[in-house]
Design a protein around this motif. Sequence first.
Motif, PDB file in Angstrom:
ATOM      1  N   UNK A  45       8.780  24.226  78.880  1.00 36.93           N
ATOM      2  CA  UNK A  45      10.105  24.163  79.492  1.00 36.93           C
ATOM      3  C   UNK A  45      10.116  24.969  80.780  1.00 36.93           C
ATOM      4  N   UNK A  46      10.805  24.445  81.788  1.00 40.66           N
ATOM      5  CA  UNK A  46      11.059  25.206  83.009  1.00 40.66           C
ATOM      6  C   UNK A  46      12.566  25.458  83.031  1.00 40.66           C
ATOM      7  N   UNK A  47      12.937  26.726  83.119  1.00 42.67           N
ATOM      8  CA  UNK A  47      14.346  27.130  83.087  1.00 42.67           C
ATOM      9  C   UNK A  47      14.754  27.622  84.472  1.00 42.67           C
ATOM     10  N   UNK A  90      10.569  30.601  83.964  1.00 42.49           N
ATOM     11  CA  UNK A  90      11.892  30.745  84.575  1.00 42.49           C
ATOM     12  C   UNK A  90      11.713  30.922  86.074  1.00 42.49           C
ATOM     13  N   UNK A  91      12.446  30.160  86.877  1.00 39.36           N
ATOM     14  CA  UNK A  91      12.346  30.277  88.331  1.00 39.36           C
ATOM     15  C   UNK A  91      13.676  29.918  88.977  1.00 39.36           C
ATOM     16  N   UNK A  92      13.892  30.450  90.184  1.00 40.33           N
ATOM     17  CA  UNK A  92      15.144  30.201  90.902  1.00 40.33           C
ATOM     18  C   UNK A  92      14.946  29.614  92.289  1.00 40.33           C
ATOM     19  N   UNK A  93      13.702  29.481  92.733  1.00 45.80           N
ATOM     20  CA  UNK A  93      13.472  29.089  94.122  1.00 45.80           C
ATOM     21  C   UNK A  93      12.508  27.937  94.283  1.00 45.80           C
ATOM     22  N   UNK A 152      13.041  20.222  82.116  1.00 49.71           N
ATOM     23  CA  UNK A 152      13.797  21.219  82.863  1.00 49.71           C
ATOM     24  C   UNK A 152      15.104  21.527  82.139  1.00 49.71           C
ATOM     25  N   UNK A 153      15.407  22.807  82.030  1.00 48.24           N
ATOM     26  CA  UNK A 153      16.709  23.254  81.530  1.00 48.24           C
ATOM     27  C   UNK A 153      17.382  23.984  82.685  1.00 48.24           C
ATOM     28  N   UNK A 154      18.395  23.364  83.253  1.00 47.20           N
ATOM     29  CA  UNK A 154      19.086  23.944  84.407  1.00 47.20           C
ATOM     30  C   UNK A 154      20.498  24.319  83.994  1.00 47.20           C
ATOM     31  N   UNK A 155      20.795  25.604  84.100  1.00 52.68           N
ATOM     32  CA  UNK A 155      22.109  26.115  83.708  1.00 52.68           C
ATOM     33  C   UNK A 155      22.672  26.958  84.840  1.00 52.68           C
ATOM     34  N   UNK A 156      23.878  26.636  85.290  1.00 55.42           N
ATOM     35  CA  UNK A 156      24.551  27.455  86.312  1.00 55.42           C
ATOM     36  C   UNK A 156      25.343  28.550  85.596  1.00 55.42           C
ATOM     37  N   UNK A 172      22.783  32.292  75.680  1.00 55.07           N
ATOM     38  CA  UNK A 172      22.741  31.593  74.383  1.00 55.07           C
ATOM     39  C   UNK A 172      22.423  30.108  74.602  1.00 55.07           C
ATOM     40  N   UNK A 173      22.959  29.532  75.672  1.00 47.72           N
ATOM     41  CA  UNK A 173      22.641  28.134  75.989  1.00 47.72           C
ATOM     42  C   UNK A 173      21.148  27.992  76.310  1.00 47.72           C
ATOM     43  N   UNK A 174      20.623  28.933  77.086  1.00 45.60           N
ATOM     44  CA  UNK A 174      19.185  28.924  77.399  1.00 45.60           C
ATOM     45  C   UNK A 174      18.382  29.064  76.112  1.00 45.60           C
ATOM     46  N   UNK A 175      18.822  29.970  75.253  1.00 49.56           N
ATOM     47  CA  UNK A 175      18.129  30.220  73.990  1.00 49.56           C
ATOM     48  C   UNK A 175      18.048  28.945  73.147  1.00 49.56           C
ATOM     49  N   UNK A 176      19.103  28.160  73.133  1.00 50.13           N
ATOM     50  CA  UNK A 176      19.080  26.891  72.403  1.00 50.13           C
ATOM     51  C   UNK A 176      17.991  25.968  72.928  1.00 50.13           C
ATOM     52  N   UNK A 177      17.863  25.887  74.251  1.00 51.03           N
ATOM     53  CA  UNK A 177      16.828  25.041  74.863  1.00 51.03           C
ATOM     54  C   UNK A 177      15.427  25.597  74.566  1.00 51.03           C
TER      55      UNK A 177
END
Length: 190
Positions: A36-38, A10-13, A57-61, A73-78
């Motif tokens: 996976x990279x979230x 998981x990363x934001x930058x 990549x799983x990118x969720x705003x 929950x969306x992240x959990x699905x990925x």
Amino acid sequence: MIGKMKIAVFASGSGSNFAAIEEACRNGELNAEIVLMVTNKPEAYVVERAEQAGIPVAAFRPKDFDSKDTYEEAILGALRAAEAEWLVLAGYMRLVGQPLLTAYPSRIVNIHPSLLPSFPGKDAIEQAVEHGVKVTGVTVHLVDEGMDTGPILAQRAVDVVDGDVDKTAEAIHAVEHDLYKETLNSLFSR
């Protein structure tokens, strides 16, 4: 030798810790595979790094969801689809909530640029420099519901360089990459 641990990073930058972990996996220095990279920031440079490395990549705003729980929950699905076994936070600038904590008990790891419990949260390097400490460092810890409060797995001291945030950050990043890799290897070989 046990099979490779399947991890989601998981990363934001910019993703410098992501890149170090990906390289360690690729070179066999870390017995893991990034499945996976979230990210919570689809525009972050880490997305480009992951794509260049061929990592999904799983990118969720978060603002696209009704609540933090529905976001997670969306992240959990990925994560389930990718069969991730551990979550490795590498500059992920959000507190992890109950959906992820419940699904991955004691299997979420974070790295923080201070010697916790000193200087938790955002801007830890700036906090250390502003407080005039001579030594700060890096902490790898398990994630719980608090901000940088989970059980500490490893720490390494880093000198504050001339009261300079940028120079100190550079010294911390050099230590982070090795300490994270060593700590993850230890966790994954249990």
